[in-house]
Design an enzyme around this catalytic site. Structure first.
Site, PDB file in Angstrom:
ATOM      1  N   HIS A  94      -5.086   5.490  18.679  1.00 49.83           N
ATOM      2  CA  HIS A  94      -4.516   6.005  17.571  1.00 49.83           C
ATOM      3  C   HIS A  94      -5.213   6.368  16.498  1.00 49.83           C
ATOM      4  O   HIS A  94      -4.996   6.269  15.714  1.00 49.83           O
ATOM      5  CB  HIS A  94      -3.013   4.847  16.834  1.00 49.83           C
ATOM      6  CG  HIS A  94      -2.079   5.272  15.996  1.00 49.83           C
ATOM      7  ND1 HIS A  94      -2.052   5.688  15.051  1.00 49.83           N
ATOM      8  CD2 HIS A  94      -2.292   6.888  16.686  1.00 49.83           C
ATOM      9  CE1 HIS A  94      -1.012   6.309  14.001  1.00 49.83           C
ATOM     10  NE2 HIS A  94      -0.746   6.727  15.243  1.00 49.83           N
ATOM     11  N   LYS A  96      -7.950   8.450  14.198  1.00 50.83           N
ATOM     12  CA  LYS A  96      -8.429   9.895  13.606  1.00 50.83           C
ATOM     13  C   LYS A  96     -10.167   9.620  13.333  1.00 50.83           C
ATOM     14  O   LYS A  96      -9.513   9.673  12.175  1.00 50.83           O
ATOM     15  CB  LYS A  96      -7.503  10.046  12.532  1.00 50.83           C
ATOM     16  CG  LYS A  96      -5.964  10.449  13.921  1.00 50.83           C
ATOM     17  CD  LYS A  96      -4.948   9.765  13.743  1.00 50.83           C
ATOM     18  CE  LYS A  96      -3.934   9.823  13.750  1.00 50.83           C
ATOM     19  NZ  LYS A  96      -2.671   8.896  14.085  1.00 50.83           N
ATOM     20  N   ASP A  99      -4.226  -3.343  -7.345  1.00 51.67           N
ATOM     21  CA  ASP A  99      -4.753  -3.869  -8.681  1.00 51.67           C
ATOM     22  C   ASP A  99      -5.829  -2.005  -9.780  1.00 51.67           C
ATOM     23  O   ASP A  99      -6.973  -2.271  -9.862  1.00 51.67           O
ATOM     24  CB  ASP A  99      -5.460  -4.391  -8.775  1.00 51.67           C
ATOM     25  CG  ASP A  99      -4.784  -6.292  -8.589  1.00 51.67           C
ATOM     26  OD1 ASP A  99      -3.404  -5.865  -8.775  1.00 51.67           O
ATOM     27  OD2 ASP A  99      -5.402  -7.253  -8.252  1.00 51.67           O
TER      28      ASP A  99
END
Length: 412
Positions: A131, A133, A318
């Site tokens: 999966h 890229k 954050d």
């Protein structure tokens, strides 16, 4: 305030240093939003290649974008560049054989990761997909993200482009990403040709200098890095002090992830989720909605993106820790597929990503309110939990649960 930022920075760097190779300093990481920014950037990089290119894609489509990138790869081959393309056998199952043949005739080396297995088989290998890229050009630049080689609008031209992200990396981290791409290519080449390790030779060092960002490259595989991406998320969430913004296309987290988000909200952290409202996989969409109630009760904000398809897999925590990559927060990405994410510790980069996400939520997000969600019909709630249970059953049938149990016993 400065001391607090320094403590957060030191913590996040320590997190990866303990479990992975750690953050690499002196990089420049540029955020690329949607294919409008991504495809011109990788095409320009390909046209500058002098030695080698590695391209990995889950989906490689025979459309205007796929042909555009194929033409750029062909131009690179004509200049003497070695071009390696690795695509997933299921995600790219619709790529015509004629286009594969043409790529090879043009001199592009192409390999298929796990050709499609019949959907009627229950072998867990069927769900273990490539999966990632990734595009790596020489030792100069690498691209990592969630954008496939496919036109932004797909076949639905009346919708705006998919909402997605990638990053362009320059600096020392490129060598880390390149090594990962080389290793996966070599493994797949060996499986196909039964030859020894594929050697590509040494390349000149990168000419880039002047980067100021610390960044890390994380992968998920079924060997030595099974939980690296999830662990990085969890550690950052558990240490969050002010805000967590998470945008994810397919969001079906496990118990540990859910509890970490809820506990963060309980200690006063603002937790915001941007999820799909217009989904191309209805089963996963409704399964995700089964979790809305508990999240909303805990004070977590949920926005659904309805303008087009949300395909992003990103987070900002954050205002400093940020990640962009291919990994969804669901069992398929976190437990089965090969994935790749970049984590960046940089206030400027995090602010750019957070600004995009907040603007999208304000202009294109539909907020799900707790009171309104409680008034949803019993039929919709039943459908959501039915989809959730069905996905969990699929994971069990695939054999993952038994394999994971054996792994836990070995670790204990």
């Amino acid at each position: 305030m400065a001391q607090a930022k320094y403590r957060r920075r030191s913590f996040y760097q320590a997190v990866l240093a303990e479990s992975w190779s750690g953050f690499v300093p002196d990089n420049q990481v540029t955020l690329l939003q949607n294919g409008a920014a991504y495809f011109p950037a990788i095409e320009a990089a390909i046209d500058q290649a002098r030695h080698e290119i590695y391209l990995e894609a889950y989906i490689y489509q025979d459309d205007i974008t796929g042909r555009r990138i194929s033409d750029a790869l062909k131009r690179a081959v004509r200049r003497g560049v070695k071009v390696h393309v690795l695509i997933d056998g299921y995600g790219s199952k619709d790529l015509p054989q004629s286009m594969r043949d043409q790529l090879q005739a043009d001199g592009v080396q192409i390999l298929i990761y796990r050709p499609k297995i019949s959907p009627w088989t229950f072998r867990r290998e069927r769900l273990r997909r490539m999966h990632r890229k990734i595009v790596v050009v020489d030792r100069e630049i690498a691209f990592v993200g969630g954008i496939n080689v496919i036109s932004d609008q797909g076949t639905t031209n009346d919708l705006p482009p998919r909402y997605d992200f990638a990053v362009a990396v320059q600096g020392p981290l490129v060598d880390v990403i390149r090594l990962s791409a080389q290793r996966l290519w070599s493994m797949m080449a060996w499986k196909r040709f039964r030859k020894g390790r594929v050697r590509t030779g040494a390349l000149p060092a990168s000419t880039f200098s002047g980067g100021t960002m610390s960044a890390a490259f994380l992968v998920r595989d079924n060997f030595h890095h099974r939980r690296d991406i999830e662990a990085a998320y969890l550690e950052a969430i558990r240490q969050a002090e002010s805000e967590i913004i998470l945008a994810n296309a397919y969001f079906l987290p496990g118990a540990d992830f859910r509890h970490a988000l809820i506990k963060a909200a309980e200690r006063g952290v603002r937790v915001v989720l941007l999820l799909q409202g217009k989904s191309d996989h209805q089963l996963q969409h409704y399964a995700s909605q089964a979790l809305y109630g508990n999240f909303l009760t805990a004070g977590i904000e949920i926005y659904e993106y309805h303008t087009s398809f949300l395909h992003a897999k990103v987070a900002v925590i954050d205002g400093y820790w940020a990640t962009v990559g291919s990994s969804n927060i669901d069992p398929f990405s976190l437990l089965l597929s090969r994935e790749a994410n970049v984590i960046v510790n940089d206030e400027t980069f995090a602010a750019t990503l957070a600004q995009s996400l907040k603007k999208t939520m304000e202009t294109d997000g539909q907020r799900i309110l707790a009171d309104n969600w409680k008034q949803q019909s019993a039929r919709l709630r039943f459908l959501a939990w039915l989809c959730y249970g069905w996905l969990r059953l699929m994971m069990g049938i695939s054999g993952y649960a038994r394999a994971n149990g054996r792994n836990k016993k070995r670790r204990n």
